[in-house]
Scaffold this motif. Sequence first.
Motif, PDB file in Angstrom:
ATOM      1  N   ASN A   2     -33.316  24.434  24.685  1.00  0.00           N
ATOM      2  CA  ASN A   2     -33.742  24.207  26.078  1.00  0.00           C
ATOM      3  C   ASN A   2     -33.780  22.722  26.433  1.00  0.00           C
ATOM      4  OD1 ASN A   2     -33.994  26.954  26.687  1.00  0.00           O
ATOM      5  ND2 ASN A   2     -36.098  27.025  25.902  1.00  0.00           N
ATOM      6  N   ASN A   3     -32.751  22.002  25.993  1.00  0.00           N
ATOM      7  CA  ASN A   3     -32.575  20.573  26.290  1.00  0.00           C
ATOM      8  C   ASN A   3     -33.614  19.648  25.668  1.00  0.00           C
ATOM      9  OD1 ASN A   3     -30.169  20.714  27.835  1.00  0.00           O
ATOM     10  ND2 ASN A   3     -31.358  21.545  29.545  1.00  0.00           N
ATOM     11  N   GLU A   4     -34.375  20.152  24.698  1.00  0.00           N
ATOM     12  CA  GLU A   4     -35.298  19.296  23.951  1.00  0.00           C
ATOM     13  C   GLU A   4     -34.916  19.345  22.478  1.00  0.00           C
ATOM     14  OE1 GLU A   4     -39.400  20.158  24.751  1.00  0.00           O
ATOM     15  OE2 GLU A   4     -39.223  19.647  26.872  1.00  0.00           O
ATOM     16  N   TRP A   5     -35.141  18.226  21.779  1.00  0.00           N
ATOM     17  CA  TRP A   5     -34.818  18.139  20.356  1.00  0.00           C
ATOM     18  C   TRP A   5     -36.070  18.301  19.512  1.00  0.00           C
ATOM     19  CZ3 TRP A   5     -30.291  18.113  17.798  1.00  0.00           C
ATOM     20  CH2 TRP A   5     -29.124  17.881  18.541  1.00  0.00           C
ATOM     21  N   PHE A   6     -35.970  19.113  18.462  1.00  0.00           N
ATOM     22  CA  PHE A   6     -37.072  19.355  17.534  1.00  0.00           C
ATOM     23  C   PHE A   6     -36.563  19.063  16.125  1.00  0.00           C
ATOM     24  CE2 PHE A   6     -37.507  22.057  21.222  1.00  0.00           C
ATOM     25  CZ  PHE A   6     -38.851  21.960  21.561  1.00  0.00           C
ATOM     26  N   TYR A   7     -37.266  18.187  15.420  1.00  0.00           N
ATOM     27  CA  TYR A   7     -36.842  17.780  14.076  1.00  0.00           C
ATOM     28  C   TYR A   7     -37.883  18.164  13.029  1.00  0.00           C
ATOM     29  CZ  TYR A   7     -33.010  14.903  15.853  1.00  0.00           C
ATOM     30  OH  TYR A   7     -31.845  14.474  16.454  1.00  0.00           O
ATOM     31  N   SER A   8     -37.397  18.715  11.933  1.00  0.00           N
ATOM     32  CA  SER A   8     -38.218  18.882  10.747  1.00  0.00           C
ATOM     33  C   SER A   8     -38.022  17.632   9.897  1.00  0.00           C
ATOM     34  CB  SER A   8     -37.778  20.125   9.960  1.00  0.00           C
ATOM     35  OG  SER A   8     -38.595  20.314   8.828  1.00  0.00           O
ATOM     36  N   ALA A  15     -32.670   7.571  19.581  1.00  0.00           N
ATOM     37  CA  ALA A  15     -32.862   6.604  20.679  1.00  0.00           C
ATOM     38  C   ALA A  15     -32.297   7.078  22.013  1.00  0.00           C
ATOM     39  CB  ALA A  15     -32.249   5.256  20.298  1.00  0.00           C
ATOM     40  N   ASP A  16     -31.185   7.812  21.966  1.00  0.00           N
ATOM     41  CA  ASP A  16     -30.534   8.229  23.209  1.00  0.00           C
ATOM     42  C   ASP A  16     -30.925   9.639  23.653  1.00  0.00           C
ATOM     43  OD1 ASP A  16     -29.324   9.555  21.128  1.00  0.00           O
ATOM     44  OD2 ASP A  16     -27.295   9.404  21.949  1.00  0.00           O
ATOM     45  N   LYS A  17     -31.876  10.243  22.960  1.00  0.00           N
ATOM     46  CA  LYS A  17     -32.295  11.606  23.293  1.00  0.00           C
ATOM     47  C   LYS A  17     -33.544  11.571  24.171  1.00  0.00           C
ATOM     48  CE  LYS A  17     -30.237  13.679  19.161  1.00  0.00           C
ATOM     49  NZ  LYS A  17     -29.315  12.575  18.945  1.00  0.00           N
ATOM     50  N   GLU A  18     -33.548  12.394  25.200  1.00  0.00           N
ATOM     51  CA  GLU A  18     -34.604  12.290  26.213  1.00  0.00           C
ATOM     52  C   GLU A  18     -35.963  12.774  25.716  1.00  0.00           C
ATOM     53  OE1 GLU A  18     -35.527  13.613  30.811  1.00  0.00           O
ATOM     54  OE2 GLU A  18     -33.477  13.762  30.052  1.00  0.00           O
ATOM     55  N   MET A  47     -38.059   1.905   6.293  1.00  0.00           N
ATOM     56  CA  MET A  47     -36.598   1.973   6.357  1.00  0.00           C
ATOM     57  C   MET A  47     -36.151   3.349   6.877  1.00  0.00           C
ATOM     58  SD  MET A  47     -35.659   0.003   2.793  1.00  0.00           S
ATOM     59  CE  MET A  47     -34.052   0.758   2.638  1.00  0.00           C
ATOM     60  N   GLN A  48     -36.840   4.387   6.445  1.00  0.00           N
ATOM     61  CA  GLN A  48     -36.488   5.739   6.879  1.00  0.00           C
ATOM     62  C   GLN A  48     -36.860   5.949   8.349  1.00  0.00           C
ATOM     63  OE1 GLN A  48     -38.189   8.441   3.980  1.00  0.00           O
ATOM     64  NE2 GLN A  48     -36.973   7.564   2.323  1.00  0.00           N
ATOM     65  N   TRP A  49     -37.985   5.390   8.744  1.00  0.00           N
ATOM     66  CA  TRP A  49     -38.402   5.482  10.154  1.00  0.00           C
ATOM     67  C   TRP A  49     -37.382   4.780  11.056  1.00  0.00           C
ATOM     68  CZ3 TRP A  49     -41.223   8.217  13.268  1.00  0.00           C
ATOM     69  CH2 TRP A  49     -41.569   7.720  14.521  1.00  0.00           C
ATOM     70  N   ALA A  50     -36.883   3.637  10.617  1.00  0.00           N
ATOM     71  CA  ALA A  50     -35.892   2.891  11.409  1.00  0.00           C
ATOM     72  C   ALA A  50     -34.622   3.730  11.609  1.00  0.00           C
ATOM     73  CB  ALA A  50     -35.554   1.572  10.715  1.00  0.00           C
ATOM     74  N   LYS A  51     -34.184   4.440  10.568  1.00  0.00           N
ATOM     75  CA  LYS A  51     -33.006   5.305  10.687  1.00  0.00           C
ATOM     76  C   LYS A  51     -33.267   6.452  11.664  1.00  0.00           C
ATOM     77  CE  LYS A  51     -30.740   4.586   6.227  1.00  0.00           C
ATOM     78  NZ  LYS A  51     -30.098   5.261   5.083  1.00  0.00           N
ATOM     79  N   MET A  52     -34.464   7.002  11.591  1.00  0.00           N
ATOM     80  CA  MET A  52     -34.818   8.107  12.488  1.00  0.00           C
ATOM     81  C   MET A  52     -34.807   7.628  13.933  1.00  0.00           C
ATOM     82  SD  MET A  52     -35.914  11.371  12.062  1.00  0.00           S
ATOM     83  CE  MET A  52     -35.550  12.332  13.538  1.00  0.00           C
ATOM     84  N   ARG A  56     -47.205   5.210  16.189  1.00  0.00           N
ATOM     85  CA  ARG A  56     -47.863   5.173  17.498  1.00  0.00           C
ATOM     86  C   ARG A  56     -47.501   3.894  18.259  1.00  0.00           C
ATOM     87  NH1 ARG A  56     -53.836   6.349  17.685  1.00  0.00           N
ATOM     88  NH2 ARG A  56     -53.280   6.612  19.869  1.00  0.00           N
ATOM     89  N   ASN A  57     -47.308   2.808  17.528  1.00  0.00           N
ATOM     90  CA  ASN A  57     -46.896   1.555  18.182  1.00  0.00           C
ATOM     91  C   ASN A  57     -45.483   1.656  18.758  1.00  0.00           C
ATOM     92  OD1 ASN A  57     -49.321   0.309  17.652  1.00  0.00           O
ATOM     93  ND2 ASN A  57     -48.609  -0.700  15.775  1.00  0.00           N
ATOM     94  N   PHE A  58     -44.678   2.568  18.220  1.00  0.00           N
ATOM     95  CA  PHE A  58     -43.342   2.817  18.757  1.00  0.00           C
ATOM     96  C   PHE A  58     -43.395   3.685  20.016  1.00  0.00           C
ATOM     97  CE2 PHE A  58     -41.355   0.911  15.145  1.00  0.00           C
ATOM     98  CZ  PHE A  58     -40.017   0.768  15.448  1.00  0.00           C
ATOM     99  N   GLY A  59     -44.590   4.076  20.426  1.00  0.00           N
ATOM    100  CA  GLY A  59     -44.738   4.846  21.658  1.00  0.00           C
ATOM    101  C   GLY A  59     -44.747   6.346  21.482  1.00  0.00           C
ATOM    102  N   TRP A  60     -44.900   6.807  20.233  1.00  0.00           N
ATOM    103  CA  TRP A  60     -44.944   8.249  19.980  1.00  0.00           C
ATOM    104  C   TRP A  60     -46.367   8.763  20.135  1.00  0.00           C
ATOM    105  CZ3 TRP A  60     -40.724  11.415  18.833  1.00  0.00           C
ATOM    106  CH2 TRP A  60     -39.505  10.731  18.762  1.00  0.00           C
ATOM    107  N   TYR A  61     -46.479   9.961  20.678  1.00  0.00           N
ATOM    108  CA  TYR A  61     -47.779  10.570  20.948  1.00  0.00           C
ATOM    109  C   TYR A  61     -48.117  11.600  19.874  1.00  0.00           C
ATOM    110  CZ  TYR A  61     -47.350   8.454  25.563  1.00  0.00           C
ATOM    111  OH  TYR A  61     -47.213   7.555  26.592  1.00  0.00           O
ATOM    112  N   ASP A  62     -49.287  11.447  19.264  1.00  0.00           N
ATOM    113  CA  ASP A  62     -49.795  12.390  18.279  1.00  0.00           C
ATOM    114  C   ASP A  62     -50.419  13.556  19.045  1.00  0.00           C
ATOM    115  OD1 ASP A  62     -51.116  13.786  16.309  1.00  0.00           O
ATOM    116  OD2 ASP A  62     -52.182  12.051  15.481  1.00  0.00           O
TER     117      ASP A  62
END
Length: 274
Positions: free
Chosen positions: A142-148, A173-176, A163-168, A199-205
């Motif tokens: 439904n136009n949203e991305w879900f990652y395990s 980056a281009d996904k809404e 390093m792994q977070w940077a790759k993720m 959280r500093n990257f702007g992700w919401y818990d």
Amino acid sequence: VFEIRLLTLNTHSLVESDYENKLKYFADAIERIRPDIIALQEVNQSISADIIDKKQIVGGTFIGNIPLKADNHIFRTAEMLRERGIEYNWVWLGIKRGYDKYDEGIAMLSLEPIEMINAINLSETDNYENWKTRKSLGIKVNNEWFYSVHFNWWNDKDEPFLMQWAKMMKEVADKETVWLMGDFNNPSDKCNEGYDIIRNFGWYDTFLLAEKKDSGYTAESTIDGWKVTQKNNRKLRIDYIFCNKKRDIISSQTIFNGVNEPVISDHYGIICEY
């Protein structure tokens, strides 16, 4: 307006004692709760088990170089649910050798059709024989991305979390709208480490956003990878559901913790409703 349920669990799957009963408890809970999206980590199969003919796989698929085998945890779960009239679309990605006798992987399930699949190599190594190999698996629904996701520890000298977070981050980056669900191996109470970085990257818990919640602890006894820090029976919140958008989260509850469903892994799961 309708509610969506998300579930994440580090399953430990075939490694668990009394596995057959725990598999049934898991399927029973999924049958009752019907999460819309499920993210699973440490989804194992025996290296020695028979390879499944692709014609036998209904509603699911596997990606990567490791074929699906007869005792694969997600395959068996999906088959049990299908026998009960519940059809999940699912994907399994094999990653590495675990405990010298398992193919360890990661999985996603969705009640709605899966539009796209995305696998990301998070670690520097991509070696099946190296236990530090880490990947994430995403599905578009439904136009949203879900990652395990199953990240490494903050201070690992070979494969640190950052390093792994940077790759993720580069990959999404281009996904809404993106949801990251899983075992992050970074406790919420450790300042200036992985949790704060996220959280500093702007992700919401979603736990923090939830109107209704419990303690949130997903590890309360000695578990793999945390034996040293658990000497004082320290409780940890290391499994999360993050979103890159601020959403109205109705509830965030720990599941498979002995209170809300039986314990079936060395981690508890999280179920989030929005």
